[in-house]
Every structure is written in C-alpha cells, then in structure tokens.
Design an enzyme around this catalytic site. Structure first.
Site, PDB file in Angstrom:
ATOM      1  N   HIS A 114       1.402  -4.298  -6.419  1.00  0.00           N
ATOM      2  CA  HIS A 114       0.498  -2.830  -6.415  1.00  0.00           C
ATOM      3  C   HIS A 114       1.683  -2.447  -5.699  1.00  0.00           C
ATOM      4  O   HIS A 114       1.193  -0.790  -5.966  1.00  0.00           O
ATOM      5  CB  HIS A 114      -0.533  -3.421  -4.909  1.00  0.00           C
ATOM      6  CG  HIS A 114      -0.810  -2.314  -4.068  1.00  0.00           C
ATOM      7  ND1 HIS A 114      -2.263  -1.779  -4.557  1.00  0.00           N
ATOM      8  CD2 HIS A 114      -0.253  -1.065  -3.287  1.00  0.00           C
ATOM      9  CE1 HIS A 114      -2.410  -1.276  -3.080  1.00  0.00           C
ATOM     10  NE2 HIS A 114      -1.516  -0.005  -3.153  1.00  0.00           N
ATOM     11  N   GLU A 115       3.046  -2.039  -5.010  1.00  0.00           N
ATOM     12  CA  GLU A 115       3.900  -1.069  -4.201  1.00  0.00           C
ATOM     13  C   GLU A 115       4.351  -0.661  -6.077  1.00  0.00           C
ATOM     14  O   GLU A 115       4.574   0.194  -5.818  1.00  0.00           O
ATOM     15  CB  GLU A 115       4.720  -1.895  -3.625  1.00  0.00           C
ATOM     16  CG  GLU A 115       3.781  -2.271  -2.248  1.00  0.00           C
ATOM     17  CD  GLU A 115       2.607  -1.046  -1.620  1.00  0.00           C
ATOM     18  OE1 GLU A 115       3.132   0.368  -1.371  1.00  0.00           O
ATOM     19  OE2 GLU A 115       2.113  -1.804  -1.253  1.00  0.00           O
ATOM     20  N   GLU A 174       4.987   1.683  -0.851  1.00  0.00           N
ATOM     21  CA  GLU A 174       5.712   2.271  -1.662  1.00  0.00           C
ATOM     22  C   GLU A 174       7.033   3.180  -1.587  1.00  0.00           C
ATOM     23  O   GLU A 174       7.076   3.560  -2.691  1.00  0.00           O
ATOM     24  CB  GLU A 174       4.673   2.408  -2.524  1.00  0.00           C
ATOM     25  CG  GLU A 174       4.151   3.888  -2.603  1.00  0.00           C
ATOM     26  CD  GLU A 174       3.025   4.175  -1.424  1.00  0.00           C
ATOM     27  OE1 GLU A 174       2.975   3.394  -0.797  1.00  0.00           O
ATOM     28  OE2 GLU A 174       1.567   4.881  -1.659  1.00  0.00           O
ATOM     29  N   ASN A 175       7.434   3.390  -0.557  1.00  0.00           N
ATOM     30  CA  ASN A 175       8.756   4.899  -0.958  1.00  0.00           C
ATOM     31  C   ASN A 175       9.413   4.309  -2.451  1.00  0.00           C
ATOM     32  O   ASN A 175      10.097   3.649  -2.397  1.00  0.00           O
ATOM     33  CB  ASN A 175       9.859   4.708   0.309  1.00  0.00           C
ATOM     34  CG  ASN A 175       9.142   4.187   1.789  1.00  0.00           C
ATOM     35  OD1 ASN A 175       8.189   4.484   2.276  1.00  0.00           O
ATOM     36  ND2 ASN A 175       9.129   2.741   2.319  1.00  0.00           N
ATOM     37  N   GLU A 201       4.141   7.567   5.449  1.00  0.00           N
ATOM     38  CA  GLU A 201       2.768   7.698   4.825  1.00  0.00           C
ATOM     39  C   GLU A 201       1.722   7.450   6.419  1.00  0.00           C
ATOM     40  O   GLU A 201       1.720   6.728   6.823  1.00  0.00           O
ATOM     41  CB  GLU A 201       2.137   6.944   3.658  1.00  0.00           C
ATOM     42  CG  GLU A 201       1.331   7.123   2.995  1.00  0.00           C
ATOM     43  CD  GLU A 201       0.544   6.718   1.850  1.00  0.00           C
ATOM     44  OE1 GLU A 201      -0.177   7.516   0.863  1.00  0.00           O
ATOM     45  OE2 GLU A 201       1.509   5.828   1.301  1.00  0.00           O
ATOM     46  N   GLY A 237       0.616  -3.168   4.741  1.00  0.00           N
ATOM     47  CA  GLY A 237       1.204  -4.661   4.454  1.00  0.00           C
ATOM     48  C   GLY A 237       2.741  -4.495   3.497  1.00  0.00           C
ATOM     49  O   GLY A 237       3.460  -5.131   3.262  1.00  0.00           O
ATOM     50  N   ALA A 238       2.463  -3.012   2.849  1.00  0.00           N
ATOM     51  CA  ALA A 238       3.786  -2.612   2.946  1.00  0.00           C
ATOM     52  C   ALA A 238       3.271  -1.450   2.226  1.00  0.00           C
ATOM     53  O   ALA A 238       1.968  -0.660   2.777  1.00  0.00           O
ATOM     54  CB  ALA A 238       3.897  -3.537   1.351  1.00  0.00           C
TER      55      ALA A 238
HETATM   56  N1  BES Z   1       0.176   3.346   0.318  1.00  0.00           N
HETATM   57  C1  BES Z   1      -0.458   1.743   1.259  1.00  0.00           C
HETATM   58  C2  BES Z   1       0.900   1.788   2.341  1.00  0.00           C
HETATM   59  C3  BES Z   1      -0.127   2.415   3.782  1.00  0.00           C
HETATM   60  C4  BES Z   1      -1.421   2.146   4.113  1.00  0.00           C
HETATM   61  C5  BES Z   1       0.530   3.683   4.344  1.00  0.00           C
HETATM   62  C6  BES Z   1      -1.715   2.487   5.015  1.00  0.00           C
HETATM   63  C7  BES Z   1      -0.233   3.857   4.955  1.00  0.00           C
HETATM   64  C8  BES Z   1      -1.225   4.040   5.739  1.00  0.00           C
HETATM   65  C9  BES Z   1       0.098   0.745  -0.049  1.00  0.00           C
HETATM   66  O1  BES Z   1       0.418   1.263  -0.442  1.00  0.00           O
HETATM   67  C10 BES Z   1      -0.331  -0.643   0.736  1.00  0.00           C
HETATM   68  O2  BES Z   1      -1.942   0.504  -0.024  1.00  0.00           O
HETATM   69  N2  BES Z   1      -0.306  -1.245   1.305  1.00  0.00           N
HETATM   70  C11 BES Z   1      -0.950  -2.521   1.135  1.00  0.00           C
HETATM   71  C12 BES Z   1      -1.003  -3.896   0.314  1.00  0.00           C
HETATM   72  C13 BES Z   1      -1.856  -3.700  -0.618  1.00  0.00           C
HETATM   73  C14 BES Z   1      -1.645  -5.060  -1.517  1.00  0.00           C
HETATM   74  C15 BES Z   1      -2.979  -3.380  -0.439  1.00  0.00           C
HETATM   75  C16 BES Z   1      -1.630  -2.573   2.718  1.00  0.00           C
HETATM   76  O3  BES Z   1      -0.594  -2.134   4.036  1.00  0.00           O
HETATM   77  O4  BES Z   1      -2.475  -3.803   3.496  1.00  0.00           O
HETATM   78 ZN    ZN Z   2      -0.721   1.106  -1.927  1.00  0.00          ZN
END
Ligand code: BES
Ligand code: ZN
Length: 892
Positions: free
Chosen positions: A313-314, A280-281, A144, A277-278
């Site tokens: 969240h994920e 969600e694959n 992503e 941070g993470a």
């Molecule tokens: N889908 C995002 C990860 C992501 C972020 C992919 C930016 C590509 C670019 C994931 O679900 C997400 O939002 N992660 C957050 C953590 C959440 C608890 C707010 C993150 O990565 O900070």
């Molecule tokens: Zn997210």
C-alpha cells in the site's frame, strides 16, 4: 489588488490564498532529544505571482523569531521586513504584512523558529524506545494531513508542490534519515550535520525526518535503488520479509504504471509510537512495528499478510499520491482508494495462494456497512477546515474507494484500465490531479462514458440495493438506496449489473441506470445451456434446481435482494457447491444486511447460514464468524431465552471446519488454513465451546512455562488468550495476571497487540474495568489502547461506557488531536441496542464533541438506533424459536 485591507480577510478560509507560491524549501532542523525541543530555520524560494503586501502561510505550535523574518526579491536589492506579524491560531496560519507591495517574481523568505518534540504522534514528535535497558527518545515526523506546519512554516497544502533541501544537526552517534540520500556528512565533536540531496518537487505532507538509533537490512533493486528496512537495534532480521516484499513490489509497480520508482533510495522504518499503520513519506516510509516487522517464530500468518499489504500500500503511494498528488483533500480517495486497490493487485501477484481478492471482500463489506448509514458521506467530500480532514481517512475513502475502482476495472477490462492508469501517471507526474482528471483519461482510452458512470458513485453517498424478480423468463430489476435503518433513500446510480445463470460459463452484463429494467432471459439461457424450464415457474420440486447469481463475484458496489424463488435456488447452489467463494460471501453478506435492515427475517438468515455447514473458504468463514458474533450480540437483548440455542447452532456450524483443522498446525499447510484455524478457535472459545476452552487452557499452561512450545504457535495464541480471559472473574484473576506477565515479558509488538485485543473479552464487568484502566496506564503505548477497546465483551459494555464517560477529559487530552479518539467512541458506543443508550450518548456528547469526531459520533449513534430496531423486529418474529431449536439440534 484585492489585498489592501487588514489581515482579517485571511481568517476562516478553507484554503491559503494563491498570490504567492513556494518553489523550494531549504530547511535546517536541530532536534534536542533530551530536552524534547528543536530549533530550525527555513529559506523558502517564493514565486510572487500577483501584487501583494502579504504572505499567508501555515504555522502551528512554533515559536517564531519575529526579528529573523526577511524577504529578498531577485528584482530588488532591498531586504523587506514585515511591519506586522500575526499568528491566527484557529486557522494555523502566519500572516506577514509588508508596508509596500512586494515585487513580482522570485524571492527568498527566511524565518527562524523553535518548537517542541511533542508526544502527540504528529508534527515533529518523540517516540520512546529501550536500548540496553535504558529509555531513549527518537525524533520522528508525521505530517499527513496537515502537520508539517508544526515542524516548519510552510504552504501546507498538497497543491503547493516544491523541492526540499534538508539539513539536520544531530548527536553524532545517531542515525538521521530524510526523504533523499545524504550528500554530505560533517562531524564536529559530539554533533554531526547531515546534508540531504534536494528532493524532486513534492507536497509538504510527504516530507519526513527520523533521528534515532537503528539497525538495518539492505537490498539493491535491479534498477540500482538502495532499499533499507530500519528497526530497533538487534531486530534487523525481522525486517527481511518486508524488504523482500518491497524489492519485488517496486518492480511490479514499475511495470504496472510504466514508470520506474522516482527516487534514488527507499527507506522503511519501524517507529515504536505511531498513530496510523504506516505513512508513505516520499523515499522514507514510516510504519508501526506491527506493520513492518515479521518474526519467524512469533508472528502469525495474519501478521505476515498485514506486513505485505501495508508495504504494498505505501509503495503504491510512491506513484499514486507522491508522484501524482491529489489537488485537494476532497480527492483523498484518489490516494487511499487507489493505494488500497493496487496493494491487493501486488499482493495477489506475490502470493497467489493467499486468494487476496477474495479477502478483499472483507474491505468491500466494511465499505458497504459504513455507507449504509444516513450519516455516511460521498467519496468526494467538501473540506472547509483542516480539522475536518482527519475524519475522512475512513472506510469510505479507502474501502468504498477501492471497491468502486475494482468495479470500474471490471467494467472496462483489466488491460484498458492499466493502459489508462499508466497514461494518467505520466500525464500528471510531478503535478496534482482531481477525480475528474482520472475519469478524463479513462474515458479517452476506453471510449466509455466513465465520468457520468462514476459521478454517480463518487459525488453522492450511499449505494443501491437491486431487487431481482423473475417472471416467465423475464428478470425484473429495481434499484433503490439501501440503508441499514430500513428506510429507503432517494439516491439513484448507474449500476453495472452482471449475472450468471446456472453456470459461470457465460456472463450477462448491462448498465442499470433507470429505476426499473427488464431483461428477457430466453436467449441467454439457451446460450448458457441451462435448464430453462425451471426459470420463473415457481416450481423447483423436480429435484433439479436453477440459479441466477447477480453481481458476479461481488465486483459491483451494491446489494442484491432476490425474490424467494431465486433465493431458494441460490441456497441450493451453495449446498451443492456450485458457486464461487466470492459469490457465497456476497449472498450471505447481503442476506445479513437485509436482515439487519428489517427486510428479511432472522429465521431465514439462520437457515441460510446452515447452508454453509461444509464451508472451507477462509474469507467466507470469517464472515460467518463476524455475523455469528453480531447475531449473538443482538439476540442477547432481543431473545435471551433463545441465546443458548443460537450459540449451539453456531458452534455446530463452526465445528466442521474446526475439526478439519484441529489445534496443531500441519507440516507444509497453507497460509489460509493457518489464519482460519486461529479465527475459528477464537470464535469457538467466545461461544463457550467447552472442548475448545479446555484445550486452550491446557496449551496456555504449557506456553507459560515455555514460550517456544510448539503447542501454542502464534496463529492459535489469541484463541488461548480469549479462553483464558473467559475463565477469569473477580474472585480469581490469575489468568489475567498470567497474560499480563506474558505482555510484560515480550518485546514483540504483535504479541503485545494480540494480548491487548483479548483482555477485555472477559465476562466479568469488574475485570473489564480493570482492563480498561490498564489501557490508560503507562504500560500501554497510546497507539495501542484502541486494540483493547475493540475486544470489549457484551458483558463489559456497560462498564466500558461508564469508564469512557469518567475518563473522557483524559482521553480527549491524550488522543483528541488525531483520528484515534474517534475509535474510542465507535468501539464503545456502537454495539449498544437501545434507545436509552443512544439518548445517553447524545446527551453526554452534546457539550463534548469536537470537529474531529462529529461525524464518527453521529455514525455511532445511528448504529445504536439500527441495532435497537433490529432487536424490536426480532422480538416480533413468531416462529424464530422453532427454527432455532431445529437448527441447534439438527444432526448433520
Ligand atoms: N496515508 C496513510 C497514513 C495516514 C492515515 C496518514 C491517516 C494520516 C492519517 C497511509 O498510506 C495509510 O493509508 N496507512 C494505512 C495502512 C493501509 C494498509 C490501509 C493505515 O495507517 O492504516
Ligand atoms: Zn494510504
């Protein structure tokens, strides 16, 4: 047939043409973890919907084997080979031109290719870990938003949903994971082939593969879903907390969305190098270590909460995002805003004692702050090129998104809202949705004009400040767009206004859609048995005070400016403890923002802050601390002669709660007190409170000799580290060296992060420069450098700016391909308070900006302008000195 011409027609298009669409991918990947390369092939089943000679799909950084490309159609015995193969690098596309028009209907496109396991934390990349003292590579994907195309040629847009059948060939001692469970495993000497079950239909950005050495812990959900947490060998215990949260959260969502989790298994993996941070694959969620692992002895309460929120969240995305996917990146907020909002819902049900909805206000205000910039953007934002997508993973999509959902839920009622969401998920499962699709479902369920209401919040940027005035029992409301710069924008909203008068026993609601509105309070006051004589008479001398709080519990995404009389009533209500924590938060945060925008004096803000001297709530005190920090920063430029008195006032203010908590944790004490203690002590150490600093240094000394001492538990460690760094100077760097020792010895990433975020708080610019250079050294993973930047002290600001300029080429090369590079700019540029610095930044970046930082850069520069103006208005505030002195030496 529009596509007779050359391949040029496909250049610079925001989206791929739709005359052919993938239905099924068979993907084979063979990573070489030593040479950091991979070989692969795809067989894509395609539906050719209209006559064409072209296939246009995405590919980037791949070496395509041209001779391997062929297309066989079900309706023709012939094998088609492209007569022209063009890679358009600028647009990440691969264009195949055939000499004849391809038959309509299904066919299979085969392509072989090679690629590099890069070190950019995107696409198919390598991450490094240690095993038995040896450095090893693992192979990981992060797709992503638009990096699946770096791993295999594909239609890399969320609306092209397909099924995926993945096969991996890896060294036989390694674990190989993908979205689905393994259906077949073949061992052939030193290599193993894993064949995974075919996935349900999904978007390319959710495909994932992980190959490396791991331990795991496992649980089976009541529905028979196998859930595992994979982590570094030897750390399996640290996965137990996240595992437990995952099991319970899947159950919560199953009930809430009225649809069970849709895959047979769920794996969650800690990855040592990870940009976000993470992620969600589908069925294979990847995390930073800090967001997944929890260590009983060395993780802080805040770390625990972070793990729970990130997991929740994920997992929310498994429904909101994976099962129902945004149609295009313009609707990213449907993914991120919802996952954010739902994660709080889950966390609240799992850990009610965390008062997580009060803590949500921290997200809410981050959204409000960003959206008060002229350089903000609407929630639904046009995306014309892939390079623009990274930047919208920001506080608007996440936090404003989540906040307007909370606002709508509050307006429609929780039960109706849940019913609508469940029906939305059901209607769009395995498909894609746009923002208005959600509004349609909500409108059907509720009978309310949801679309008109919400369009005003998602299609235009910004939000209003509602001015409230009272005159003879009539409240007057007026909305105008709030901007931190102090200017007034021309936006207008449909604002769900709520208010309480003198008690929470009844609440009044209405939609403010015009610019002005009047509300006669007589009836409402009678029914809420408040003392009506005191309203709007300007007379509150009797000792009895009346209050009116608008935007009850801050459920609306707007600010409120009260006239003096109403503000005084609220101030008294805070002192006499009549207001909820959320309202105390809102009153302070609105006052602070209005002050920054020059709509209220600093003296009046400081006087209001004094009303919080007996505050006990974690989130409210956290805000008091944030605001104190900002005021110290700006006051140092505006009124240096008052700085010490201002600091003294904040020390006094924070000492009451700090003394209640002390340094030592109490048996059985609550989660919020543990977090609060940490934050208070950090703030007191930064403010130069000598008792705190002494105690911090003493505890740190003991900790250096015994990492398991109960004198310095994880929650107070950061305070000790900050105090240590405050005592360091270029003549005596021993404290810094000691911290580096702890950094090097720990193998817990949360501890490393804690240290990194403290180092740059040193007051000596020379040392700050050393710290910044350390951030670029091989000892700090690329994913972690930003934590160091977030902590730069005011004293270190100038060297940090010089350092940024000196190292820009390197920084751009190392971080420039993702969204982390923007953080370098924000953290270093935005705290400045002078036109001169704004100009320097503009000039420096004039020739150095890239598409992925354009907006971030403009926002940072705008913030400098706002700070500058604020400094000027504080300088003009005559009586500030007297007020500050009175507050700093007042005996409570
Ligand atoms: N889908 C995002 C990860 C992501 C972020 C992919 C930016 C590509 C670019 C994931 O679900 C997400 O939002 N992660 C957050 C953590 C959440 C608890 C707010 C993150 O990565 O900070
Ligand atoms: Zn997210």
């Amino acid at each position: 047939m529009a596509n007779e011409q050359s391949i040029d027609q496909f250049r610079s298009q925001p989206r791929l043409p739709r005359f052919a669409a993938p239905k099924r991918y068979e993907i084979f990947l063979k990573p070489d973890l030593i040479a950091c390369k991979f070989a692969g092939s795809v067989r894509i089943t395609i539906d050719v919907a209209s006559a064409t000679r072209f296939f246009v799909l995405n590919a980037a950084d791949l070496v395509i084997d041209n001779d391997s490309i062929s297309f066989t159609s079900q309706s023709s015995p012939k094998e088609f080979r492209p007569s022209e193969i063009a890679v358009v690098e600028k647009d990440d596309i691969l264009v195949l031109r055939f000499d004849e028009v391809l038959p309509l209907g299904e066919g299979v496109l085969g392509i072989r290719f090679d690629g590099t396991l890069n070190d950019q934390m995107k696409g198919f990349y390598r991450s490094v870990y240690e095993h038995n003292g040896e450095k090893k590579n693992m192979a990981v994907t992060q797709f992503e938003p638009t990096d699946a195309r770096r791993c295999f040629p594909c239609w890399d847009e969320p609306a092209f949903k397909s099924t995926f059948k993945i096969t991996l060939e890896v060294p036989s001692e390694l674990v190989a994971l993908s979205n689905m469970p393994v259906v077949e495993e073949k061992r052939d000497g030193i290599v193993k082939t894993f064949i995974f079950q075919e996935s349900p239909i999904m978007s390319t950005y959710l495909v994932a593969v992980v190959v490396g050495l791991f331990d795991y812990v496992e649980a089976i959900s009541p529905d028979g879903i196998k859930i595992r947490v994979y982590c570094q060998v030897g750390k399996a215990n640290q996965g137990k907390f996240a595992l437990d949260v995952a099991v319970k959260t899947l159950d919560i969502y199953k009930t809430y969305f009225a649809v069970p989790y849709s895959l047979p298994k769920l794996d969650m993996v800690a990855i040592p190098d990870f940009a976000a941070g993470a992620m969600e694959n589908y069925g294979l969620v990847t995390y930073r270590e800090t967001a997944l692992l929890y260590d009983d002895r060395h993780s802080a309460a805040a770390n625990k909460q972070r793990v729970a929120i990130v997991v929740a969240h994920e997992l929310a995305h498994q429904w909101f995002g994976n099962l129902v996917t945004m149609e295009w990146w313009t609707h990213l907020w449907l993914n991120e805003g919802f996952a954010t909002w739902v994660s709080y819902l889950a966390a609240d049900s799992l850990f009610p004692e965390w008062k997580i909805w009060t803590q949500f206000l921290d997200d809410y205000t981050t959204g409000l702050r960003l959206d008060a910039l002229a350089e903000s953007h609407p929630i639904e934002v046009d995306i014309n090129h892939a390079s623009e997508i990274d930047e919208i993973f920001d506080a608007i999509s996440y936090r404003k998104g989540a906040s307007i959902i909370r606002m709508l839920q509050n307006y429609l009622g929780a039960a109706c809202f849940q019913r609508s969401l469940a029906s939305y998920i059901k209607r769009f499962a395995c498909s894609n949705a746009k923002t208005e699709d959600l509004w349609t479902v909500l409108e059907e369920e509720s009978g309310e004009p949801v679309k008109t209401l919400m369009d005003s919040w998602t299609k235009q940027k910004g939000y209003p400040v509602v001015h409230v005035n009272v005159r003879e029992r009539v409240l007057e409301f007026e909305q105008s767009q709030f901007l931190s710069s102090g200017s007034t924008g021309d936006g207008q909203w449909i604002v769900p206004v709520t208010l309480c008068c003198g008690s929470y026993s009844s609440q009044k609601k209405f939609l403010l859609s015009a610019k002005h509105e009047k509300l006669d309070l007589t009836e409402f006051i009678n029914s809420s048995n408040a003392d009506s004589n005191l309203v709007g008479t300007g007379n509150q001398q009797s000792g009895r005070h009346f209050w009116i709080k608008c935007n009850v519990d801050q459920t609306g995404f707007y600010r409120v400016k009260y006239n003096d009389e109403l503000a005084a009533g609220l101030r008294h209500a805070i002192e006499s403890k009549q207001l909820s924590a959320m309202d105390r938060f809102g009153i302070l945060d609105d006052a602070y923002s209005l002050c920054m925008a020059g709509k209220q004096t600093l003296s009046s803000l400081l006087s209001l802050m004094a009303a919080y001297r007996e505050e006990v709530d974690y989130t409210v005190l956290s805000l008091v601390i944030t605001i104190s920090r900002k005021i110290v920063n700006v006051a140092a430029d505006a009124v240096p002669e008052l700085l010490n008195d201002i600091k003294q006032f904040f020390i006094n203010l924070l000492q009451f709660p700090a003394e209640r908590l002390g340094w030592d944790s109490k048996e059985g004490e609550g989660h919020l007190d543990m977090m609060l203690r940490g934050e208070l002590l950090v703030a007191l150490a930064e403010l130069g409170h000598d008792v705190t600093q002494h105690e911090a240094l003493r505890c740190f000394g003991v900790y250096l000799d015994d990492r398991n001492t109960s004198l310095l538990p994880p929650d107070t460690r950061k305070a000790a580290y900050v105090a240590v760094m405050q005592a360091v100077n270029s003549m005596d760097k021993s404290g810094y060296e000691n911290l580096l020792k702890v950094y090097r010895e720990t193998d817990l990433s949360q501890e490393k992060t804690r240290i990194l975020s403290s180092l740059a708080s040193c007051l000596d610019p020379e040392v700050v420069r050393d710290v910044l250079n350390f951030l670029l050294s091989p000892e700090v993973r690329n994913q972690d450098a930003i934590f160091g930047l977030a902590g730069v002290s005011r004293e270190g600001r100038d060297v940090a700016w010089t350092w940024l300029k000196d190292n820009w080429e390197h920084i751009k090369k190392t971080w420039g391909s993702g969204y982390l590079v923007g953080r370098f700019v924000t953290y270093i540029v935005s705290p400045f308070c002078s036109d001169e610095k704004a100009k320097e930044a503009e000039e420096f970046f004039a020739t150095r900006s890239t598409p992925s930082i354009v907006r971030t850069l403009k926002q940072s520069i705008e913030r400098v302008g706002i700070n500058t103006k604020w400094v000027q208005s504080i300088r003009k505030e005559g009586p500030l000195g007297e007020v500050v002195k009175e507050l700093a030496y007042r005996k409570y």
